[in-house]
Scaffold this active site. Structure first.
Site, PDB file in Angstrom:
ATOM      1  N   SER A   1       0.684  -0.970   0.236  1.00 37.99           N
ATOM      2  CA  SER A   1       0.399   0.277   0.291  1.00 37.99           C
ATOM      3  C   SER A   1       0.339   1.226  -0.331  1.00 37.99           C
ATOM      4  O   SER A   1       0.357   2.455   0.122  1.00 37.99           O
ATOM      5  CB  SER A   1      -0.692  -0.001   1.352  1.00 37.99           C
ATOM      6  OG  SER A   1      -0.113  -0.494   2.673  1.00 37.99           O
TER       7      SER A   1
ATOM      8  N   LYS B   1     -17.254  30.526 -28.671  1.00 38.78           N
ATOM      9  CA  LYS B   1     -17.397  29.938 -26.834  1.00 38.78           C
ATOM     10  C   LYS B   1     -16.304  30.317 -26.247  1.00 38.78           C
ATOM     11  O   LYS B   1     -15.939  31.008 -25.957  1.00 38.78           O
ATOM     12  CB  LYS B   1     -17.017  28.331 -27.500  1.00 38.78           C
ATOM     13  CG  LYS B   1     -18.404  27.924 -28.154  1.00 38.78           C
ATOM     14  CD  LYS B   1     -19.665  27.287 -27.938  1.00 38.78           C
ATOM     15  CE  LYS B   1     -19.449  25.652 -27.650  1.00 38.78           C
ATOM     16  NZ  LYS B   1     -20.669  25.356 -27.119  1.00 38.78           N
TER      17      LYS B   1
ATOM     18  N   TYR C   1      -9.847  -6.956  12.200  1.00 35.30           N
ATOM     19  CA  TYR C   1      -9.104  -6.410  11.501  1.00 35.30           C
ATOM     20  C   TYR C   1      -9.337  -7.483  10.084  1.00 35.30           C
ATOM     21  O   TYR C   1      -9.011  -8.976  10.500  1.00 35.30           O
ATOM     22  CB  TYR C   1      -7.746  -6.053  11.241  1.00 35.30           C
ATOM     23  CG  TYR C   1      -7.148  -5.798  10.270  1.00 35.30           C
ATOM     24  CD1 TYR C   1      -7.062  -4.153  10.168  1.00 35.30           C
ATOM     25  CD2 TYR C   1      -6.002  -6.132   9.172  1.00 35.30           C
ATOM     26  CE1 TYR C   1      -6.096  -3.839   8.789  1.00 35.30           C
ATOM     27  CE2 TYR C   1      -5.278  -6.103   8.535  1.00 35.30           C
ATOM     28  CZ  TYR C   1      -5.396  -4.448   8.209  1.00 35.30           C
ATOM     29  OH  TYR C   1      -5.129  -3.968   7.361  1.00 35.30           O
TER      30      TYR C   1
ATOM     31  N   THR D   1     -39.612  26.479 -10.612  1.00 32.67           N
ATOM     32  CA  THR D   1     -40.120  24.801 -10.121  1.00 32.67           C
ATOM     33  C   THR D   1     -40.035  24.522 -11.571  1.00 32.67           C
ATOM     34  O   THR D   1     -41.048  24.874 -12.044  1.00 32.67           O
ATOM     35  CB  THR D   1     -41.603  24.764  -8.743  1.00 32.67           C
ATOM     36  OG1 THR D   1     -42.851  25.536  -9.754  1.00 32.67           O
ATOM     37  CG2 THR D   1     -41.156  25.994  -8.055  1.00 32.67           C
ATOM     38  N   HIS D   2     -39.634  22.601 -11.321  1.00 33.85           N
ATOM     39  CA  HIS D   2     -39.796  22.108 -12.082  1.00 33.85           C
ATOM     40  C   HIS D   2     -39.073  23.155 -13.473  1.00 33.85           C
ATOM     41  O   HIS D   2     -38.887  22.716 -14.965  1.00 33.85           O
ATOM     42  CB  HIS D   2     -41.202  22.019 -13.364  1.00 33.85           C
ATOM     43  CG  HIS D   2     -42.239  20.938 -12.123  1.00 33.85           C
ATOM     44  ND1 HIS D   2     -42.484  20.426 -12.075  1.00 33.85           N
ATOM     45  CD2 HIS D   2     -43.065  22.511 -11.067  1.00 33.85           C
ATOM     46  CE1 HIS D   2     -43.439  20.174 -10.066  1.00 33.85           C
ATOM     47  NE2 HIS D   2     -43.283  21.591 -10.516  1.00 33.85           N
TER      48      HIS D   2
ATOM     49  N   LYS E   1      -8.305   4.011   2.032  1.00 36.79           N
ATOM     50  CA  LYS E   1      -7.484   4.932   2.148  1.00 36.79           C
ATOM     51  C   LYS E   1      -7.919   5.702   1.092  1.00 36.79           C
ATOM     52  O   LYS E   1      -8.296   7.003   0.342  1.00 36.79           O
ATOM     53  CB  LYS E   1      -6.090   4.589   2.523  1.00 36.79           C
ATOM     54  CG  LYS E   1      -5.994   4.572   3.944  1.00 36.79           C
ATOM     55  CD  LYS E   1      -4.502   4.037   3.958  1.00 36.79           C
ATOM     56  CE  LYS E   1      -4.271   2.572   4.796  1.00 36.79           C
ATOM     57  NZ  LYS E   1      -5.020   1.465   5.363  1.00 36.79           N
TER      58      LYS E   1
ATOM     59  N   ASN F   1     -17.091  28.391 -22.855  1.00 33.97           N
ATOM     60  CA  ASN F   1     -17.884  27.319 -21.825  1.00 33.97           C
ATOM     61  C   ASN F   1     -17.221  27.048 -20.451  1.00 33.97           C
ATOM     62  O   ASN F   1     -16.415  27.515 -20.184  1.00 33.97           O
ATOM     63  CB  ASN F   1     -17.295  26.133 -22.569  1.00 33.97           C
ATOM     64  CG  ASN F   1     -17.425  25.942 -24.005  1.00 33.97           C
ATOM     65  OD1 ASN F   1     -18.252  26.450 -24.746  1.00 33.97           O
ATOM     66  ND2 ASN F   1     -17.353  24.950 -24.719  1.00 33.97           N
TER      67      ASN F   1
ATOM     68  N   GLN G   1      -7.148  -2.323   4.132  1.00 34.13           N
ATOM     69  CA  GLN G   1      -6.524  -1.270   3.146  1.00 34.13           C
ATOM     70  C   GLN G   1      -7.174  -0.467   2.287  1.00 34.13           C
ATOM     71  O   GLN G   1      -6.677   0.439   2.206  1.00 34.13           O
ATOM     72  CB  GLN G   1      -4.727  -2.493   2.959  1.00 34.13           C
ATOM     73  CG  GLN G   1      -4.183  -1.920   2.257  1.00 34.13           C
ATOM     74  CD  GLN G   1      -3.100  -2.416   2.454  1.00 34.13           C
ATOM     75  OE1 GLN G   1      -2.179  -2.502   3.497  1.00 34.13           O
ATOM     76  NE2 GLN G   1      -2.489  -2.902   1.770  1.00 34.13           N
TER      77      GLN G   1
ATOM     78  N   ASN H   1      -2.347  -2.603  13.157  1.00 34.71           N
ATOM     79  CA  ASN H   1      -4.108  -2.428  13.476  1.00 34.71           C
ATOM     80  C   ASN H   1      -4.221  -1.645  13.773  1.00 34.71           C
ATOM     81  O   ASN H   1      -4.946  -0.336  13.317  1.00 34.71           O
ATOM     82  CB  ASN H   1      -4.345  -3.624  13.786  1.00 34.71           C
ATOM     83  CG  ASN H   1      -3.498  -4.570  13.183  1.00 34.71           C
ATOM     84  OD1 ASN H   1      -3.873  -4.703  11.780  1.00 34.71           O
ATOM     85  ND2 ASN H   1      -4.799  -6.049  13.266  1.00 34.71           N
TER      86      ASN H   1
ATOM     87  N   GLU I   1     -18.392  22.184 -14.977  1.00 37.25           N
ATOM     88  CA  GLU I   1     -19.075  20.661 -15.970  1.00 37.25           C
ATOM     89  C   GLU I   1     -18.274  20.151 -15.021  1.00 37.25           C
ATOM     90  O   GLU I   1     -19.086  18.793 -14.697  1.00 37.25           O
ATOM     91  CB  GLU I   1     -18.733  20.786 -17.194  1.00 37.25           C
ATOM     92  CG  GLU I   1     -20.308  21.850 -17.987  1.00 37.25           C
ATOM     93  CD  GLU I   1     -19.401  22.273 -19.479  1.00 37.25           C
ATOM     94  OE1 GLU I   1     -19.745  21.086 -20.146  1.00 37.25           O
ATOM     95  OE2 GLU I   1     -18.940  22.925 -20.142  1.00 37.25           O
TER      96      GLU I   1
ATOM     97  N   SER J   1     -13.782  27.358 -27.614  1.00 38.78           N
ATOM     98  CA  SER J   1     -13.649  25.578 -28.215  1.00 38.78           C
ATOM     99  C   SER J   1     -12.741  26.194 -29.600  1.00 38.78           C
ATOM    100  O   SER J   1     -12.679  27.466 -30.191  1.00 38.78           O
ATOM    101  CB  SER J   1     -14.991  26.386 -28.886  1.00 38.78           C
ATOM    102  OG  SER J   1     -14.938  25.512 -29.793  1.00 38.78           O
TER     103      SER J   1
HETATM  104  N1  ARG Z   1      -1.492  -1.791   5.385  1.00 40.48           N
HETATM  105  C1  ARG Z   1      -1.577  -1.995   6.113  1.00 40.48           C
HETATM  106  C2  ARG Z   1      -3.519  -1.614   6.050  1.00 40.48           C
HETATM  107  O1  ARG Z   1      -4.071  -0.229   5.382  1.00 40.48           O
HETATM  108  C3  ARG Z   1      -1.600  -1.634   8.012  1.00 40.48           C
HETATM  109  C4  ARG Z   1      -1.987  -2.501   8.538  1.00 40.48           C
HETATM  110  C5  ARG Z   1      -1.473  -4.183   8.949  1.00 40.48           C
HETATM  111  N2  ARG Z   1      -1.659  -5.003   9.683  1.00 40.48           N
HETATM  112  C6  ARG Z   1      -1.944  -6.163   9.161  1.00 40.48           C
HETATM  113  N3  ARG Z   1      -2.265  -6.620  10.261  1.00 40.48           N
HETATM  114  N4  ARG Z   1      -1.550  -6.996   8.413  1.00 40.48           N
HETATM  115  O2  ARG Z   1      -4.455  -1.396   6.320  1.00 40.48           O
END
Ligand code: ARG
Length: 459
Positions: free
Chosen positions: A24, A284, A318, A156-157, A326, A286, A323, A111, A291, A278
């Site tokens: 990660s 134009k 966990y 409205t509408h 993120k 735009n 993971q 964790n 958008e 454009s």
């Molecule tokens: N990279 C892991 C995550 O984002 C960190 C936690 C990892 N924990 C584990 N028991 N492998 O969740």
């Protein structure tokens, strides 16, 4: 060769594809400063409770600052073999300070470490969203103040309904964004408890002080249940939910700007800074930024659904599935911040076309309700009858290719004999909006009052 952090029981290293799906670091390096803050708080606590020596804690904390400066300088050699930000930082710390580095992970797990890092990151995003929303509110308020009494059609509408004021329309968004701010503030308050010290899932036998680390990291208190602490991601989901609702508001405003800047409406002119041309059609201008705001909102909704889906089937506690939290949140946050900044810029720099607004407000029989109200007030008609009479007058005007104020008195009296010359006063759009003085109504006097109240609140 086996991983140096957990490879004790392994004879061989992972397959290259295993490494690719597992690592990660390409994205969680964004948690570096939170990771280091969490580790520094943990090290101080380990020394304060006598679990490690003061000398080791000092070496760890100093070393972590060096790691941070290397990362900030862009000189840090991130390694996918070391999977994630946590192990990358710790491995580098070992290079820098040697043996004490190995004591940092006492009474801790990745964790609780990742849970604390991510909470700190999302907490910052709640604050960032608040500042950006405030800036957009101020831009809208500037528009509202300039055009507190400018008349425009209310829809409205998307059909002409009744005349309203430009200032009132701008302030409607100020209200929505204020609720968005309070949703981020609620989420922030609820997420502000510390998972650090939950360790892998069950807590630890070391005499740690979780209040101390919670306080050092600005949390209100430690989370009470270690299983909950390492396995919950509802804080991230609350952020995404608040972001989604906010994004929906931005998208509605973006949609209005797209419509309003068209040649058919001409309600607003976007500044050159926020328009594109454009390559084939020279005329134009735009509204691309509007958008793109409208479109990017899909990523934020998508992140919310994606993380809900990741979480919904996970047994406590966990699982590596988590993971995946993120990238969704990072992408949503980046795009929310970009959309808020672009919207604030567009709104601040656009100019409303007072004449077009007024001309549009006066078309489409927008004062028909005022006429019906007049029949009720002056002639004592029941509202349903007044509605019917007015409908006939609209039909008459329409068949003449005209609007209500263009009818003659005798046209009017052909539909209802009691109508007098005085009716023409309520058919003007300025009079219409000026009469809407009920609390929360569109009258310029109300709008001016609201503008000054908001100025004080947002100062
Ligand atoms: N990279 C892991 C995550 O984002 C960190 C936690 C990892 N924990 C584990 N028991 N492998 O969740």
């Amino acid at each position: 060769s086996a991983n140096t952090m957990w490879g004790g029981r392994f004879a061989a290293g992972p397959d290259a594809i295993m490494e690719a799906i597992n690592a990660s670091i390409s994205f969680d390096q964004r948690l570096a400063s939170q990771d280091i803050a969490g580790s520094r708080a943990h090290a101080s606590m380990l020394a304060a409770t006598g679990i490690i020596s003061d000398k080791d804690a000092e070496a760890i904390k100093e070393g972590l600052l060096t790691v941070l400066s290397e990362i900030e300088a862009g000189e840090f050699p991130f390694s996918a073999v070391l999977e994630d930000i946590h192990m990358n930082v710790e491995a580098r710390l070992k290079d820098l300070v040697g043996e004490p580095a190995g004591r940092l992970h006492t009474a801790r797990s990745r964790n609780d470490q990742v849970a604390v890092d991510f909470r700190l990151w999302v907490r910052d995003q709640c604050d960032a969203a608040d500042s950006a929303l405030l800036a957009l509110q101020k831009a809208l308020l500037g528009q509202a103040e300039a055009g507190a009494d400018w008349v425009m059609p209310g829809f409205t509408h998307l059909q002409t309904a009744q005349p309203v004021t430009w200032g009132h329309h701008m302030l409607a968004y100020v209200e929505m964004l204020d609720r968005d701010r309070s949703r981020f503030a609620d989420a922030r308050r609820r997420m502000n408890t510390s998972p650090l010290g939950a360790a892998a899932l069950a807590g630890t036998s070391f005499p740690i002080d979780r209040d101390m680390t919670a306080k050092a990291l600005g949390f209100e208190r430690p989370m009470s249940n270690s299983l909950d602490a390492v396995s919950d991601r509802d804080f991230a989901l609350e952020y995404l939910a608040a972001a989604s609702i906010c994004a929906m508001h931005l998208s509605r405003l973006a949609e209005e700007l797209v419509i309003w800047s068209s040649a058919q409406f001409r309600f607003v002119k976007m500044s050159d800074k926020w328009s594109t041309g454009s390559s084939i059609m020279p005329q134009k201008r735009n509204p691309d930024a509007a958008e793109l705001i409208r479109a990017k909102i899909g990523r934020i909704f998508g992140a919310n659904v994606a993380l809900m889906t990741v979480m919904k089937g996970l047994p406590l506690t966990y699982s590596k599935d988590m993971q995946e939290d993120k990238e969704q949140v990072f992408d949503a946050a980046d795009n929310l911040m970009l959309a808020l900044a672009a919207m604030a810029g567009m709104v601040a720099d656009m100019s409303a076309n007072r004449e077009s607004l007024k001309a549009a407000a006066a078309s489409g029989f927008s004062t028909a309700t005022d006429l019906a109200d007049w029949l009720v007030r002056e002639l004592g008609l029941p509202f349903r009858d007044a509605h019917h009479v007015t409908g006939s007058l609209v039909a008459l005007a329409e068949s003449n290719g005209a609007d209500l104020p263009d009818l003659t008195l005798s046209d009017m009296q052909s539909v209802h004999a009691g109508i007098t010359e005085a009716v023409f006063e309520v058919l003007g759009v300025e009079n219409s909006v000026a009469s809407r003085t009920s609390f929360g109504g569109t009258a310029p006097a109300n709008v001016r009052q609201q503008v000054s109240a908001w100025k004080e609140r947002l100062a």
